[in-house]
Design an enzyme around this catalytic site. Structure first.
Site, short mmCIF file in Angstrom:
data_model
loop_
_atom_site.label_atom_id
_atom_site.label_comp_id
_atom_site.label_asym_id
_atom_site.label_seq_id
_atom_site.Cartn_x
_atom_site.Cartn_y
_atom_site.Cartn_z
N GLU A 197 -52.37 -37.18 -37.71
CA GLU A 197 -51.03 -37.58 -38.14
C GLU A 197 -50.87 -39.08 -37.91
O GLU A 197 -51.39 -39.61 -36.94
CB GLU A 197 -49.94 -36.87 -37.32
CG GLU A 197 -49.76 -35.42 -37.64
CD GLU A 197 -50.21 -34.50 -36.51
OE1 GLU A 197 -50.40 -34.98 -35.38
OE2 GLU A 197 -50.39 -33.30 -36.78
N GLU A 232 -53.78 -29.22 -46.46
CA GLU A 232 -53.77 -27.92 -45.79
C GLU A 232 -52.81 -26.97 -46.51
O GLU A 232 -51.60 -27.04 -46.34
CB GLU A 232 -53.35 -28.06 -44.33
CG GLU A 232 -54.37 -28.77 -43.48
CD GLU A 232 -54.03 -28.75 -42.00
OE1 GLU A 232 -53.33 -27.82 -41.55
OE2 GLU A 232 -54.45 -29.69 -41.30
C1 GAL Z 1 -51.55 -28.03 -39.05
C2 GAL Z 1 -52.65 -28.76 -38.30
C3 GAL Z 1 -53.93 -27.92 -38.29
C4 GAL Z 1 -53.63 -26.51 -37.85
C5 GAL Z 1 -52.52 -25.93 -38.71
C6 GAL Z 1 -52.16 -24.50 -38.34
O1 GAL Z 1 -50.34 -28.70 -38.93
O2 GAL Z 1 -52.90 -29.99 -38.94
O3 GAL Z 1 -54.88 -28.51 -37.47
O4 GAL Z 1 -53.23 -26.53 -36.52
O5 GAL Z 1 -51.36 -26.71 -38.58
O6 GAL Z 1 -53.24 -23.65 -38.48
#
Ligand code: GAL
Length: 629
Positions: A185, A255
């Site tokens: 971040e 993600e």
């Molecule tokens: C995100 C983070 C990941 C993982 C995910 C939940 O915010 O960047 O590393 O923790 O949440 O699985």
């Protein structure tokens, strides 16, 4: 119906060739507001996270092949600092941590790679990936403008970048790494967590990344304000509304969570494939061009790598490939069909003009047209309850609730996100009863209650659990003794042992008997428990086994949270409450079975294992071993 403004992708778009990337020759990876551009070609990227230490190297080729067969053209992974730098300057890259081998497996399968170097990763990984030893380097504060942290962080990230460069793995060198990330971040979170020290660190981390000179673009997840030219990306269940916050940056999704991780005691999270497909289709409909599933294969948190507290050993995540490397139906197949449909649209999507048409209060069409006559439409029904029939270009279309239809020629629907047409059979794991099969193959080892061997130290009052074990083990014994005379009990009241702990769990023994257990359910896993007890006249021995269950992996100042007892007292006595907190406490780090490594395969013949005809039940502090032939 109203047509909205068009935007034009300025790059001259030749017809996209859907050829496999061939690695070896250096590639030029750039981007503009619309997409990545690799060697002058716009690319729509379906990326899938597979974390190398969460499976064994023998599984990697198959996992990557399953991702490729599922329509992926890229694999994404974090790099796990604490798995690699096990002591300052002492590196480990063997077995599950053989990063170069993993990147090469991906390259040899013809897939691109996104390398998220961390070194802070969160990721439900112990201590968020940062080595525990670094917390004990004097003066260190994680993820702030702090010299010890920055210098160790810089050494590690530079080490990784140089390792990749030496192996010619960046696309600019002919390898398959097309994007890289340092830190998890920037800006927002770090500023919110640590104020100006967080913000200054974030800016420093970004400038350090840029200085690495890898020849590939840098990305950042879940922040809208990464400094130029780092590309902001989205992190969420839905990213259709994400704005890259710059007219020169493309819309990437680092993600997309196709499920979620599991914590002990909670139900197993599940995200339906229809919803995942809806989110992906909406992202591409609304101008996205790189999308990554976090995670496509979650795998297993082997050993003590799991973060926490209380994150399970399984990191299955309800991902398209399950923990064991098997396709999860219908999710894997439904997404494969989705990827095929989106790829049919790639050229027109990335090179065309876009227009928007409202088809109803909650029904939308996004249309892309290119100069070669190509036309692509996404018809979306964002009403989560009601199906709807819409008219688009004089034809009628049935749109199930919460769905997107993909029309690669603006006429025919090749895919609707809510209609699962692929295989729906599921793999069911059948438990095998070890007990019934070979009862004579069991053996056990019983731990001593309290101090075994020589104690580590005696102290008045409590020490912090994590500062004491330094995470070399999950276990720390706190033991003490106290005396009561025959008249201790207060008429009609029960004596109660009260324990306050910062977490994560405790097994409490009085005079060698288990009297109860508790674990954290308060803020940051703290807990308070009252256990009814029967004292004996004279000396009583109290042995409390404090346990950690995975260290915190995220959140402000997470490395300072700590664990272990803060108050222990006995109430319900005739003379009121007896506070044991400032007693003399004797400490022992770890369990005896750990000391002898009884869990390791090479210790299976250790004489401490006592053969049993049947596995004993309800015996606390017992190691069990069973062998199958
Ligand atoms: C995100 C983070 C990941 C993982 C995910 C939940 O915010 O960047 O590393 O923790 O949440 O699985």
């Amino acid at each position: 119906m109203a047509a909205a403004a068009a935007s034009f992708a300025a790059l001259p778009c030749l017809l996209l060739l859907l050829l496999l990337p061939s690695f070896g020759a250096a590639s030029n990876v750039t981007y503009d507001h619309r997409s990545l551009i690799i060697d002058g070609r716009r690319r729509l990227v379906i990326s899938t996270s597979i974390h190398y230490p969460r499976s064994v190297p023998e599984m990697w080729p198959k996992l990557v092949a399953e991702a490729k067969d599922g329509g992926a053209d890229c694999i994404e992974t974090y790099v796990f600092w604490n798995g690699h730098e096990i002591a300052p300057g002492q590196y480990y890259f063997e077995d599950r941590f053989d990063l170069v081998r993993f990147v090469k497996v991906v390259r040899d399968a013809g897939l691109l790679l996104i390398l998220r170097i961390g070194p802070f990763v969160a990721a439900e990984w112990n201590f968020g990936g940062v080595p525990v030893w670094l917390h004990y380097v004097p003066g260190t504060v994680f993820r702030t403008n702090n010299e010890p942290f920055k210098s160790h962080m810089q050494s590690f990230t530079t080490y990784i970048v140089n390792m990749m460069k030496k192996e010619q793995l960046f696309a600019s060198q002919g390898g398959n790494i097309i994007l890289a990330q340092i830190e998890n971040e920037y800006g927002g979170y770090l500023e919110q967590y640590y104020g100006t020290a967080g913000k200054a660190y974030a800016m420093w981390a970004a400038s350090m990344a840029l200085a690495q000179n890898t020849g590939v673009p840098w990305i950042m997840c879940q922040q809208p304000d990464a400094p130029d030219p780092v590309i902001n990306t989205c992190n969420s269940f839905y990213c259709d509304n994400f704005q890259p916050n710059s007219p020169t940056k493309p819309k990437f999704w680092t993600e997309n969570w196709p499920g979620w991780f599991q914590t002990f005691g909670e139900s197993n999270p599940h995200r339906p494939p229809e919803d995942v497909a809806f989110a992906v289709a909406r992202f591409f409909e609304k101008g996205g061009s790189v999308q990554n599933y976090y995670v496509y294969h979650g795998g297993t948190n082997f050993g003590r790598t799991t973060g926490g507290p209380f994150i399970t050993t399984s990191y299955d995540y309800d991902a398209p490939i399950d923990e064991y490397g098997l396709r999860r139906f219908p999710k894997w197949a439904h997404l494969k069909e989705l990827h095929k449909s989106i790829k049919l649209c790639e050229h027109t999507l990335l090179c065309g003009n876009t227009s928007f048409v409202s088809l109803g209060p909650k029904q939308e069409a996004d249309i892309y047209t290119d100069q070669s006559g190509g036309c692509v439409a996404f018809l979306a029904n964002i009403d989560s309850d009601k199906d709807k029939v819409v008219t688009f270009r004089n034809r009628q279309y049935d749109l199930p609730a919460w769905s997107v239809s993909i029309l690669p020629d603006c006429k025919n629907v090749v895919f609707n996100t809510a209609k699962v047409q692929s295989q729906t059979s599921m793999v069911v794991m059948v438990p095998e009863s070890l007990q019934a099969a070979k009862p004579d193959r069991w053996s056990i080892f019983r731990e001593t209650t309290g101090i075994w061997g020589k104690n580590n130290f005696i102290r008045n009052g409590f020490v912090d659990h994590i500062n004491t074990t330094k995470d070399t083990t999950d276990y720390l014994w706190y033991t003490t003794s106290f005396s009561v005379d025959g008249s201790y009990s207060s008429k009609g009241t029960q004596a109660v042992l009260n324990i306050d702990s910062k977490g994560h769990g405790v097994h409490a023994f009085l005079n060698n008997e288990l009297i109860g257990s508790a674990y954290g359910n308060g803020s940051q896993s703290s807990f308070t428990v009252g256990l009814p007890i029967n004292l004996r006249t004279g000396k009583n021995d109290l042995a409390l086994l404090s346990m950690t269950v995975g260290l915190q992996n995220a959140g402000p100042s997470y490395e300072w949270i700590g664990a272990g007892f803060t108050n222990v007292s006995i109430s319900g006595l005739k003379n009121g409450v007896v506070d044991l907190s400032s007693n003399n406490w004797t400490y022992k780090i770890g369990l005896e079975g750990e000391y002898y490594s009884l869990f390791k395969p090479d210790q299976r013949s250790n004489k401490r294992w006592v053969p049993q005809s049947e596995p004993p039940k309800n015996q606390p502090l017992t190691w069990y071993k069973v062998s199958k032939c």
